[in-house]
Enzyme design. Structure first.
Site, mmCIF file in Angstrom:
data_model
loop_
_atom_site.group_PDB
_atom_site.id
_atom_site.type_symbol
_atom_site.label_atom_id
_atom_site.label_comp_id
_atom_site.label_asym_id
_atom_site.label_seq_id
_atom_site.Cartn_x
_atom_site.Cartn_y
_atom_site.Cartn_z
ATOM 1 N N SER A 95 107.664 -6.747 -30.416
ATOM 2 C CA SER A 95 107.111 -6.844 -31.761
ATOM 3 C C SER A 95 107.655 -8.036 -32.538
ATOM 4 O O SER A 95 108.844 -8.363 -32.443
ATOM 5 C CB SER A 95 107.427 -5.560 -32.531
ATOM 6 O OG SER A 95 107.179 -5.743 -33.898
ATOM 7 N N GLU A 111 108.300 -7.942 -35.474
ATOM 8 C CA GLU A 111 109.299 -7.432 -36.419
ATOM 9 C C GLU A 111 110.708 -7.845 -36.002
ATOM 10 O O GLU A 111 111.604 -7.914 -36.840
ATOM 11 C CB GLU A 111 109.209 -5.899 -36.502
ATOM 12 C CG GLU A 111 107.958 -5.380 -37.185
ATOM 13 C CD GLU A 111 107.956 -5.572 -38.695
ATOM 14 O OE1 GLU A 111 109.026 -5.498 -39.305
ATOM 15 O OE2 GLU A 111 106.871 -5.809 -39.264
ATOM 16 N N TYR A 147 113.100 0.168 -36.577
ATOM 17 C CA TYR A 147 112.055 -0.110 -35.580
ATOM 18 C C TYR A 147 112.325 -1.450 -34.898
ATOM 19 O O TYR A 147 112.278 -1.570 -33.672
ATOM 20 C CB TYR A 147 110.692 -0.129 -36.290
ATOM 21 C CG TYR A 147 109.539 -0.639 -35.455
ATOM 22 C CD1 TYR A 147 108.872 0.195 -34.559
ATOM 23 C CD2 TYR A 147 109.080 -1.955 -35.578
ATOM 24 C CE1 TYR A 147 107.800 -0.273 -33.808
ATOM 25 C CE2 TYR A 147 108.010 -2.429 -34.826
ATOM 26 C CZ TYR A 147 107.378 -1.582 -33.946
ATOM 27 O OH TYR A 147 106.310 -2.040 -33.201
HETATM 28 P P1 NDP Z 1 99.958 3.506 -31.825
HETATM 29 O O1 NDP Z 1 100.825 4.058 -32.876
HETATM 30 O O2 NDP Z 1 98.485 3.514 -32.045
HETATM 31 O O3 NDP Z 1 100.268 4.257 -30.433
HETATM 32 C C1 NDP Z 1 101.573 4.466 -29.989
HETATM 33 C C2 NDP Z 1 101.580 5.582 -28.974
HETATM 34 O O4 NDP Z 1 102.951 5.924 -28.718
HETATM 35 C C3 NDP Z 1 100.898 6.831 -29.471
HETATM 36 O O5 NDP Z 1 99.661 6.919 -28.866
HETATM 37 C C4 NDP Z 1 101.795 7.990 -29.091
HETATM 38 O O6 NDP Z 1 101.264 8.723 -28.009
HETATM 39 C C5 NDP Z 1 103.083 7.344 -28.649
HETATM 40 N N1 NDP Z 1 104.171 7.748 -29.555
HETATM 41 C C6 NDP Z 1 104.158 7.815 -30.900
HETATM 42 N N2 NDP Z 1 105.336 8.251 -31.367
HETATM 43 C C7 NDP Z 1 106.105 8.459 -30.287
HETATM 44 C C8 NDP Z 1 107.426 8.923 -30.098
HETATM 45 N N3 NDP Z 1 108.193 9.247 -31.131
HETATM 46 N N4 NDP Z 1 107.885 9.024 -28.840
HETATM 47 C C9 NDP Z 1 107.113 8.686 -27.784
HETATM 48 N N5 NDP Z 1 105.847 8.247 -27.890
HETATM 49 C C10 NDP Z 1 105.356 8.135 -29.133
HETATM 50 O O7 NDP Z 1 100.452 2.004 -31.518
HETATM 51 P P2 NDP Z 1 99.596 0.725 -31.099
HETATM 52 O O8 NDP Z 1 98.633 1.093 -30.036
HETATM 53 O O9 NDP Z 1 99.131 0.045 -32.316
HETATM 54 O O10 NDP Z 1 100.748 -0.203 -30.503
HETATM 55 C C11 NDP Z 1 101.130 -0.129 -29.128
HETATM 56 C C12 NDP Z 1 102.559 -0.601 -28.993
HETATM 57 O O11 NDP Z 1 102.657 -1.934 -29.501
HETATM 58 C C13 NDP Z 1 103.581 0.214 -29.769
HETATM 59 O O12 NDP Z 1 104.764 0.260 -29.034
HETATM 60 C C14 NDP Z 1 103.802 -0.595 -31.045
HETATM 61 O O13 NDP Z 1 105.087 -0.362 -31.580
HETATM 62 C C15 NDP Z 1 103.657 -2.006 -30.504
HETATM 63 N N6 NDP Z 1 103.211 -3.005 -31.459
HETATM 64 C C16 NDP Z 1 102.070 -2.803 -32.189
HETATM 65 C C17 NDP Z 1 101.642 -3.741 -33.098
HETATM 66 C C18 NDP Z 1 100.385 -3.543 -33.890
HETATM 67 O O14 NDP Z 1 100.166 -4.312 -34.843
HETATM 68 N N7 NDP Z 1 99.526 -2.593 -33.542
HETATM 69 C C19 NDP Z 1 102.395 -4.989 -33.301
HETATM 70 C C20 NDP Z 1 103.539 -5.132 -32.415
HETATM 71 C C21 NDP Z 1 103.920 -4.164 -31.558
HETATM 72 P P3 NDP Z 1 101.267 10.345 -27.940
HETATM 73 O O15 NDP Z 1 101.364 10.865 -29.344
HETATM 74 O O16 NDP Z 1 99.965 10.644 -27.306
HETATM 75 O O17 NDP Z 1 102.443 10.687 -27.096
#
Ligand code: NDP
Length: 323
Positions: free
Chosen positions: A126, A128, A150
């Site tokens: 990220s 961030e 994060y």
């Molecule tokens: P989402 O929040 O849409 O999806 C993240 C997924 O991670 C969820 O579907 C969930 O699956 C799982 N998740 C959520 N919380 C937890 C937890 N506490 N422990 C384990 N699994 C968890 O994220 P995005 O698809 O937008 O992003 C994908 C990745 O890219 C993430 O890692 C995000 O941090 C990173 N990212 C995203 C950016 C953006 O702008 N979108 C920018 C930079 C990085 P379930 O609940 O089904 O288990």
């Protein structure tokens, strides 16, 4: 031979678009959720690919669970998109954030190492991690100065990937992705919050939109573009890390003005910036230089922020119309 991909975090925004991309490339796609039986996987449904993805339950923080899924699937490529993904929530759940991101990534790397198979690994890093670069564009050489739990967790995972690549010669890459949006963005994130409120107000609902700091500046790209970069990273001869961004930054207030403007609304009548919602520490300006990805991956962002806002507004209006 048909390639097998395992996407951790299939229920999220990027998981859905990446599944679609890999299916179009002829992959057999497996995806994990913490509890696949209760997850509606509505983003996959939205894209019409729910039945084409094999879903499995996996807890990233549980080594046994991770090893069991990898042993069962025997993937050629793993994309780790799972973990607590909200910067705001990370201030309230720092331990969950660190464990799901850092321990989760470590469990995946250790399982790959344990299995001894040539599995290629993509990790969702990220922007961030850079913290405040005071308006200077960040690239792959820019130091990390994380300003949230994060970002600390994502920085830890980044160095884990780098270390396993060097120490154990794993094909492991981090994409350092700047913000990316789409109609599949969860409404807990500020962009979708803005689009939702603007569309409801345009439909006649009386509502104020209360936000934190609207002077922050970000580089916003389009999620379907960004999953292409993830895929391209794993098709290279050598593993490497890449900054993925549009290279253009705008303020949140400009994003708001544009979204409300499309609906012929004056945002200043509806939006309140509440200092009590400011994060304890935040990034003022986020700026990127994606030229390494442009040159080495041949990857470019094709959709600019104005087009993204238009796409998100239209999708939200369609969603509200069927309710
Ligand atoms: P989402 O929040 O849409 O999806 C993240 C997924 O991670 C969820 O579907 C969930 O699956 C799982 N998740 C959520 N919380 C937890 C937890 N506490 N422990 C384990 N699994 C968890 O994220 P995005 O698809 O937008 O992003 C994908 C990745 O890219 C993430 O890692 C995000 O941090 C990173 N990212 C995203 C950016 C953006 O702008 N979108 C920018 C930079 C990085 P379930 O609940 O089904 O288990």
């Amino acid at each position: 031979m048909q390639k097998k991909a395992l996407i951790c975090g299939i229920s999220g925004q990027d998981g859905a678009y990446l599944s679609q991309l890999l299916l179009n490339h002829g992959y057999e796609v497996y995806g994990t959720s913490r509890d696949a039986q209760i997850s509606t996987l509505q983003n996959l449904q939205y894209l019409g690919i729910r039945d084409r993805v094999k879903s499995l339950s996996m807890s990233l923080t549980d080594f046994r669970s991770v090893l069991q899924v990898l042993t069962q699937v025997q993937p050629d490529e793993i994309y780790n998109l799972a973990g607590q993904s909200s910067v705001s929530l990370s201030f309230e759940q720092p331990v969950e954030t660190l464990e799901s991101i850092a321990t989760g990534t470590l469990n995946l790397l250790e399982s790959i190492r344990f299995l001894g198979k040539p599995i290629k690994f993509y990790n969702a890093g990220s922007s961030e991690c850079f913290g405040d670069t005071f308006g200077l564009p960040a690239d792959e050489e820019t130091s990390f100065r994380p300003r949230s739990p994060y970002a600390v967790a994502k920085s830890t995972a980044f160095w884990q990937v780098s270390n396993y690549r060097e120490a154990y010669k794993l094909f492991a890459c981090s994409g350092i992705l700047f913000n990316h949006e789409s109609p599949l963005r969860h409404d807990r994130f500020v962009t979708q919050k803005i689009i939702g409120a603007a569309c409801r107000i345009a439909n006649g609902q009386i509502e104020k939109l209360i936000l934190g700091n609207i002077d922050i500046q970000r580089d916003w790209g389009y999620a379907p573009d960004y999953v292409k970069a993830m895929y391209l990273m794993l098709q290279q001869e050598q593993p490497n890390d890449f900054v993925i961004a549009t290279g253009k930054t705008i303020s949140l207030s400009d994003f708001i003005a544009e979204a409300f403007g499309i609906l012929e609304l004056n945002w200043e009548e509806y939006v309140i910036s509440d200092q009590s919602l400011y994060r304890p520490t935040d990034i003022t300006i986020s700026c990127a230089n994606p030229s390494k990805a442009n040159q080495k991956l041949g990857w470019y962002a094709t959709t600019g922020v104005h087009q993204i806002i238009q796409i998100m507004v239209e999708a939200m209006q369609r969603k509200l119309a069927v309710k």
